[in-house]
Design a protein around this motif. Structure first.
Motif, short mmCIF file in Angstrom:
data_model
loop_
_atom_site.label_atom_id
_atom_site.label_comp_id
_atom_site.label_asym_id
_atom_site.label_seq_id
_atom_site.Cartn_x
_atom_site.Cartn_y
_atom_site.Cartn_z
N VAL A 279 -3.32 -3.16 10.84
CA VAL A 279 -3.62 -2.97 9.42
C VAL A 279 -3.53 -1.47 9.09
CG1 VAL A 279 -5.36 -3.20 7.63
CG2 VAL A 279 -5.09 -5.01 9.33
N LYS A 280 -2.69 -1.13 8.14
CA LYS A 280 -2.47 0.27 7.78
C LYS A 280 -3.00 0.59 6.38
CE LYS A 280 1.70 0.38 10.65
NZ LYS A 280 3.18 0.54 10.67
N TYR A 281 -3.78 -0.30 5.83
CA TYR A 281 -4.28 -0.08 4.47
C TYR A 281 -5.81 -0.13 4.45
CZ TYR A 281 -5.15 -5.14 4.17
OH TYR A 281 -5.62 -6.41 4.38
N ASP A 282 -6.37 0.54 3.48
CA ASP A 282 -7.78 0.44 3.18
C ASP A 282 -7.88 -0.39 1.91
OD1 ASP A 282 -10.31 1.11 1.74
OD2 ASP A 282 -10.63 2.46 3.45
N PRO A 283 -8.60 -1.54 1.96
CA PRO A 283 -8.62 -2.42 0.79
C PRO A 283 -9.22 -1.80 -0.46
CG PRO A 283 -10.24 -3.11 2.42
CD PRO A 283 -9.40 -2.07 3.07
N VAL A 284 -10.01 -0.75 -0.30
CA VAL A 284 -10.64 -0.09 -1.45
C VAL A 284 -9.83 1.14 -1.89
CG1 VAL A 284 -12.70 1.09 -2.30
CG2 VAL A 284 -12.94 -0.90 -0.82
N LYS A 285 -9.47 2.00 -0.95
CA LYS A 285 -8.84 3.26 -1.29
C LYS A 285 -7.35 3.15 -1.65
CE LYS A 285 -11.95 5.96 1.67
NZ LYS A 285 -12.03 6.86 2.86
N ASP A 286 -6.67 2.15 -1.09
CA ASP A 286 -5.22 2.10 -1.23
C ASP A 286 -4.72 1.18 -2.34
OD1 ASP A 286 -4.86 3.89 0.83
OD2 ASP A 286 -4.78 2.34 2.37
N PHE A 287 -5.64 0.55 -3.08
CA PHE A 287 -5.22 -0.39 -4.12
C PHE A 287 -6.02 -0.22 -5.39
CE2 PHE A 287 -3.74 -2.32 -0.21
CZ PHE A 287 -2.47 -2.77 -0.56
N ALA B 204 0.82 -1.21 0.00
CA ALA B 204 0.00 0.00 0.00
C ALA B 204 0.85 1.26 0.00
CB ALA B 204 -0.93 0.01 1.20
N GLN B 205 2.06 1.17 0.57
CA GLN B 205 2.94 2.34 0.67
C GLN B 205 3.96 2.42 -0.45
OE1 GLN B 205 4.59 1.92 4.62
NE2 GLN B 205 2.57 1.88 5.58
N ALA B 206 3.93 1.44 -1.37
CA ALA B 206 4.89 1.43 -2.47
C ALA B 206 4.53 2.48 -3.52
CB ALA B 206 4.93 0.04 -3.11
N ALA B 207 5.52 2.86 -4.32
CA ALA B 207 5.28 3.83 -5.39
C ALA B 207 4.28 3.27 -6.40
CB ALA B 207 6.60 4.16 -6.09
N PRO B 208 3.30 4.07 -6.81
CA PRO B 208 2.28 3.59 -7.76
C PRO B 208 2.77 3.67 -9.21
CG PRO B 208 1.78 5.83 -7.13
CD PRO B 208 3.01 5.44 -6.35
N ASP B 209 3.84 2.93 -9.49
CA ASP B 209 4.45 3.02 -10.82
C ASP B 209 4.36 1.72 -11.60
OD1 ASP B 209 6.17 1.49 -9.32
OD2 ASP B 209 7.87 2.90 -9.41
N GLY B 210 3.68 0.71 -11.03
CA GLY B 210 3.54 -0.56 -11.72
C GLY B 210 4.66 -1.54 -11.48
N TYR B 211 5.64 -1.16 -10.66
CA TYR B 211 6.77 -2.05 -10.40
C TYR B 211 6.65 -2.79 -9.07
CZ TYR B 211 8.94 0.01 -14.47
OH TYR B 211 9.20 0.42 -15.76
N THR B 212 5.55 -2.55 -8.35
CA THR B 212 5.24 -3.33 -7.16
C THR B 212 3.80 -3.79 -7.25
OG1 THR B 212 6.79 -2.09 -5.75
CG2 THR B 212 5.04 -3.33 -4.65
N LEU B 213 3.60 -5.08 -7.27
CA LEU B 213 2.28 -5.69 -7.31
C LEU B 213 2.13 -6.59 -6.10
CD1 LEU B 213 2.29 -6.85 -11.06
CD2 LEU B 213 1.66 -4.60 -10.14
N ILE B 214 0.90 -6.97 -5.81
CA ILE B 214 0.67 -7.90 -4.70
C ILE B 214 -0.45 -8.86 -5.07
CG2 ILE B 214 -0.90 -6.29 -3.52
CD1 ILE B 214 0.11 -7.52 -0.85
N MET B 215 -0.28 -10.11 -4.70
CA MET B 215 -1.33 -11.11 -4.85
C MET B 215 -1.99 -11.29 -3.49
SD MET B 215 -1.14 -14.76 -6.87
CE MET B 215 -0.77 -13.92 -8.43
N VAL B 216 -3.31 -11.32 -3.47
CA VAL B 216 -4.02 -11.37 -2.19
C VAL B 216 -5.09 -12.46 -2.19
CG1 VAL B 216 -3.65 -8.93 -1.70
CG2 VAL B 216 -5.73 -9.64 -2.92
N PHE B 217 -5.36 -12.96 -0.98
CA PHE B 217 -6.48 -13.85 -0.75
C PHE B 217 -7.74 -13.03 -0.47
CE2 PHE B 217 -3.71 -17.56 0.59
CZ PHE B 217 -4.21 -18.42 -0.37
N ASP B 218 -8.86 -13.70 -0.42
CA ASP B 218 -10.11 -13.05 -0.04
C ASP B 218 -10.02 -12.44 1.36
OD1 ASP B 218 -9.97 -15.55 1.22
OD2 ASP B 218 -11.47 -16.42 -0.11
N SER B 219 -9.18 -13.00 2.22
CA SER B 219 -9.03 -12.47 3.59
C SER B 219 -8.45 -11.06 3.61
CB SER B 219 -8.13 -13.41 4.41
OG SER B 219 -6.89 -13.60 3.76
N PHE B 220 -7.87 -10.62 2.50
CA PHE B 220 -7.35 -9.26 2.38
C PHE B 220 -8.44 -8.23 2.70
CE2 PHE B 220 -7.43 -5.75 -0.73
CZ PHE B 220 -6.27 -5.07 -0.41
N THR B 221 -9.69 -8.54 2.34
CA THR B 221 -10.78 -7.59 2.55
C THR B 221 -11.31 -7.60 3.98
OG1 THR B 221 -12.43 -9.23 1.83
CG2 THR B 221 -11.50 -7.78 0.15
#
Length: 301
Positions: free
Chosen positions: A123-131, A97-114
């Motif tokens: 938890v320091k991220y918002d699953p809707v606003k930060d991704f 969530a804190q990585a640069a939004p340049d396409g060079y950092t991706l993440i794979m997530v489970f349903d539990s991410f939400t």
């Protein structure tokens, strides 16, 4: 009194100010679009990091390693898997969530991410606003499996045994907040059993414990245990999907005995919010092509 000075009507001043703001906004949007398109034209110019926030050997790790090489073929740059494990995927998601939004950092997530924001304190991220969502990777059937040593061969026998043992029966999950835990809780409430929950640190550790007989039963993603089922190391008692699985057509659904029961897991690919739309589109196309590859589809099935 000031004589001879021209004063514009207030309406004209207001219109001019509004027009100025409109022009400024249009220029900003045009500039952003130009930068976004320019970024996409040069993308990717270096390796892309794919964060896997769960332990090696589980469903997420398998999915990342199946699709990564195919995405590399489409993008012309390597997809490098990086493990950032901890707190049911929270550590990795916080970092992404804190990585640069340049396409060079991706993440794979489970349903539990939400659901993690409601279960964990750090938890320091918002699953809707930060991704920025890129693609659904896989939606998988889960299966209730037992170690042969448990002595049951079907769902009815297992329920009878579980009710007799009460909390003397251990039921394993891949960790707090995981889909296996939620499916287990739904199964427990639906069937009226009351086993003792044993949490492992990820799907890989859970499978090793099941196959080794350390724990007797769990609900896990089909793809992770299919080979163990075919090898006779684990016994399938029921699938959690609404309909039977083509891989195990002889195995009943939980819903056949408990109407309305259904539980499935999913994996998704995300980027940090504000990643340029053309970059997200390019990544989506690369993932779609990877998922359409015959060898990938076969292994996912």
């Amino acid at each position: 009194m000031v004589i001879g000075r021209h004063f514009e009507p207030l309406q004209t001043i207001g219109r001019n100010a509004m027009l100025k703001r409109l022009v400024q906004t249009m220029l900003l949007l045009a500039g952003a679009l130009f930068l976004s398109q320019a970024a996409a034209q040069d993308y990717p110019a270096k390796p892309i990091r794919l964060i896997v926030p769960n332990t090696p050997g589980g469903a997420m790790d398998i999915a990342a390693r199946l699709t990564g090489p195919k995405m590399t073929e489409s993008l012309g740059q390597p997809i490098v898997v990086e493990y950032r494990v901890g707190a049911g995927g929270v550590v990795g998601a916080n970092h992404a969530a804190q990585a640069a939004p340049d396409g060079y950092t991706l993440i794979m997530v489970f349903d539990s991410f939400t659901t993690n924001p409601y279960l964990f304190k750090d938890v320091k991220y918002d699953p809707v606003k930060d991704f920025a969502p890129i693609s659904l990777v896989v939606k998988g059937t889960q299966v209730l499996v037992a170690h042969p040593g448990l002595g049951v061969r079907n769902l009815g026998q297992f329920i009878e045994l579980a009710k007799g043992k009460g909390n003397g029966l251990n039921f394993a999950t891949a960790g707090p907040g995981t889909s296996s835990r939620f499916s287990m809780e739904l199964f427990r409430m639906t069937t009226g059993i009351d086993p003792t929950t044993v949490h492992y640190k990820g799907g890989g550790a859970l499978i090793n414990a099941l196959v080794g007989g350390e724990v007797p039963v769990s609900i896990v993603t089909m793809g992770v245990v299919y080979q163990h089922i075919k090898g006779g190391r684990l016994l399938p008692l029921a699938v959690t999907s609404a309909s039977k699985s083509a891989l195990l057509p002889e195995v009943p659904t939980v819903g056949e005995s408990y109407p309305g029961f259904e539980a499935q897991s999913w994996l998704g690919l995300l980027a940090p919010a504000a990643t340029p739309h053309p970059v997200v589109d390019m990544l989506y196309r690369a993932m779609s092509k990877a998922l359409a590859a015959a060898e990938v589809r076969q292994k996912f099935q």
